[in-house]
Design a protein around this motif. Structure first.
Motif, PDB file in Angstrom:
ATOM      1  N   SER A 113      33.513   2.283 -31.811  1.00 17.56           N
ATOM      2  CA  SER A 113      32.297   2.016 -31.032  1.00 17.56           C
ATOM      3  C   SER A 113      31.837   0.564 -31.146  1.00 17.56           C
ATOM      4  O   SER A 113      31.055   0.110 -30.322  1.00 17.56           O
ATOM      5  N   LYS A 114      32.343  -0.177 -32.129  1.00 16.36           N
ATOM      6  CA  LYS A 114      31.976  -1.584 -32.261  1.00 16.36           C
ATOM      7  C   LYS A 114      32.500  -2.419 -31.093  1.00 16.36           C
ATOM      8  O   LYS A 114      31.949  -3.465 -30.787  1.00 16.36           O
ATOM      9  N   HIS A 115      33.555  -1.939 -30.453  1.00 21.22           N
ATOM     10  CA  HIS A 115      34.214  -2.724 -29.406  1.00 21.22           C
ATOM     11  C   HIS A 115      33.990  -2.192 -27.996  1.00 21.22           C
ATOM     12  O   HIS A 115      34.476  -2.801 -27.050  1.00 21.22           O
ATOM     13  N   HIS A 116      33.280  -1.068 -27.857  1.00 24.80           N
ATOM     14  CA  HIS A 116      33.141  -0.453 -26.541  1.00 24.80           C
ATOM     15  C   HIS A 116      31.702  -0.051 -26.248  1.00 24.80           C
ATOM     16  O   HIS A 116      30.886   0.091 -27.160  1.00 24.80           O
ATOM     17  N   SER A 117      31.435   0.154 -24.943  1.00 22.58           N
ATOM     18  CA  SER A 117      30.075   0.470 -24.491  1.00 22.58           C
ATOM     19  C   SER A 117      29.670   1.899 -24.847  1.00 22.58           C
ATOM     20  O   SER A 117      30.504   2.733 -25.226  1.00 22.58           O
ATOM     21  N   THR A 118      28.386   2.168 -24.690  1.00 20.15           N
ATOM     22  CA  THR A 118      27.844   3.499 -24.967  1.00 20.15           C
ATOM     23  C   THR A 118      28.414   4.530 -24.002  1.00 20.15           C
ATOM     24  O   THR A 118      28.732   5.656 -24.400  1.00 20.15           O
ATOM     25  N   LYS A 119      28.565   4.154 -22.737  1.00 22.34           N
ATOM     26  CA  LYS A 119      29.131   5.075 -21.736  1.00 22.34           C
ATOM     27  C   LYS A 119      30.575   5.427 -22.078  1.00 22.34           C
ATOM     28  O   LYS A 119      30.997   6.576 -21.938  1.00 22.34           O
TER      29      LYS A 119
ATOM     30  N   MET B  14      34.398   9.470 -24.280  1.00 25.56           N
ATOM     31  CA  MET B  14      35.420   9.825 -25.270  1.00 25.56           C
ATOM     32  C   MET B  14      34.997  11.015 -26.116  1.00 25.56           C
ATOM     33  O   MET B  14      35.793  11.921 -26.373  1.00 25.56           O
ATOM     34  N   LYS B  15      33.754  11.033 -26.561  1.00 24.80           N
ATOM     35  CA  LYS B  15      33.258  12.137 -27.383  1.00 24.80           C
ATOM     36  C   LYS B  15      33.342  13.453 -26.631  1.00 24.80           C
ATOM     37  O   LYS B  15      33.754  14.481 -27.184  1.00 24.80           O
ATOM     38  N   LYS B  16      32.947  13.427 -25.350  1.00 24.01           N
ATOM     39  CA  LYS B  16      32.979  14.634 -24.539  1.00 24.01           C
ATOM     40  C   LYS B  16      34.414  15.162 -24.425  1.00 24.01           C
ATOM     41  O   LYS B  16      34.672  16.356 -24.609  1.00 24.01           O
ATOM     42  N   ASP B  17      35.350  14.267 -24.150  1.00 21.64           N
ATOM     43  CA  ASP B  17      36.750  14.669 -24.007  1.00 21.64           C
ATOM     44  C   ASP B  17      37.331  15.182 -25.323  1.00 21.64           C
ATOM     45  O   ASP B  17      38.054  16.181 -25.353  1.00 21.64           O
ATOM     46  N   MET B  18      37.004  14.522 -26.417  1.00 13.88           N
ATOM     47  CA  MET B  18      37.554  14.923 -27.708  1.00 13.88           C
ATOM     48  C   MET B  18      36.980  16.250 -28.181  1.00 13.88           C
ATOM     49  O   MET B  18      37.668  17.038 -28.824  1.00 13.88           O
ATOM     50  N   LYS B  19      35.738  16.527 -27.843  1.00 13.97           N
ATOM     51  CA  LYS B  19      35.144  17.821 -28.199  1.00 13.97           C
ATOM     52  C   LYS B  19      35.828  18.956 -27.448  1.00 13.97           C
ATOM     53  O   LYS B  19      35.863  20.085 -27.918  1.00 13.97           O
ATOM     54  N   ASN B  20      36.384  18.643 -26.281  1.00 13.50           N
ATOM     55  CA  ASN B  20      37.105  19.644 -25.495  1.00 13.50           C
ATOM     56  C   ASN B  20      38.582  19.712 -25.858  1.00 13.50           C
ATOM     57  O   ASN B  20      39.364  20.346 -25.159  1.00 13.50           O
ATOM     58  N   GLY B  21      38.989  19.038 -26.947  1.00  9.77           N
ATOM     59  CA  GLY B  21      40.356  19.188 -27.440  1.00  9.77           C
ATOM     60  C   GLY B  21      41.317  18.081 -27.077  1.00  9.77           C
ATOM     61  O   GLY B  21      42.496  18.168 -27.394  1.00  9.77           O
ATOM     62  N   MET B  22      40.862  17.025 -26.428  1.00  6.70           N
ATOM     63  CA  MET B  22      41.748  15.933 -26.049  1.00  6.70           C
ATOM     64  C   MET B  22      41.986  15.027 -27.257  1.00  6.70           C
ATOM     65  O   MET B  22      41.114  14.888 -28.113  1.00  6.70           O
ATOM     66  N   SER B  23      43.144  14.401 -27.315  1.00  5.21           N
ATOM     67  CA  SER B  23      43.452  13.498 -28.428  1.00  5.21           C
ATOM     68  C   SER B  23      42.693  12.190 -28.261  1.00  5.21           C
ATOM     69  O   SER B  23      42.195  11.867 -27.186  1.00  5.21           O
ATOM     70  N   PHE B  24      42.626  11.414 -29.345  1.00  3.56           N
ATOM     71  CA  PHE B  24      41.892  10.148 -29.337  1.00  3.56           C
ATOM     72  C   PHE B  24      42.458   9.194 -28.287  1.00  3.56           C
ATOM     73  O   PHE B  24      41.721   8.645 -27.465  1.00  3.56           O
TER      74      PHE B  24
END
Length: 76
Positions: free
Chosen positions: A42-48, A53-63
């Motif tokens: 998160s140090k290198h990327h925007s809040t959006k 990413m968080k939404k996708d990872m919570k649904n089982g997607m890889s980093f």
């Protein structure tokens, strides 16, 4: 007795049953390792970008896949 070439003595073939494949769903949520990696990221990327990413990872997607998806959707 003469048999015509297209007639055979083979028994009738029965249809084979299709196998039912049950796919296991990935467990929703994130591991502690993924959470730590996101915090560093998160140090290198925007809040959006991070929210996507968080939404996708919570649904089982890889980093890495979630990152590529977020770049396409919202950018850096």
């Amino acid at each position: 007795m003469y048999k015509m070439p297209y007639h055979t003595d083979k028994p009738k073939q029965t249809k084979k049953k299709k196998k039912v494949v049950i796919k296991k769903k990935k467990t929703p949520g994130m591991t502690q390792n993924q959470k730590d990696k996101l915090k560093e990221h998160s140090k290198h990327h925007s809040t959006k970008h991070m929210a996507s990413m968080k939404k996708d990872m919570k649904n089982g997607m890889s980093f890495s896949r979630a990152h590529a998806n977020a770049l396409k959707k919202v950018g850096k």
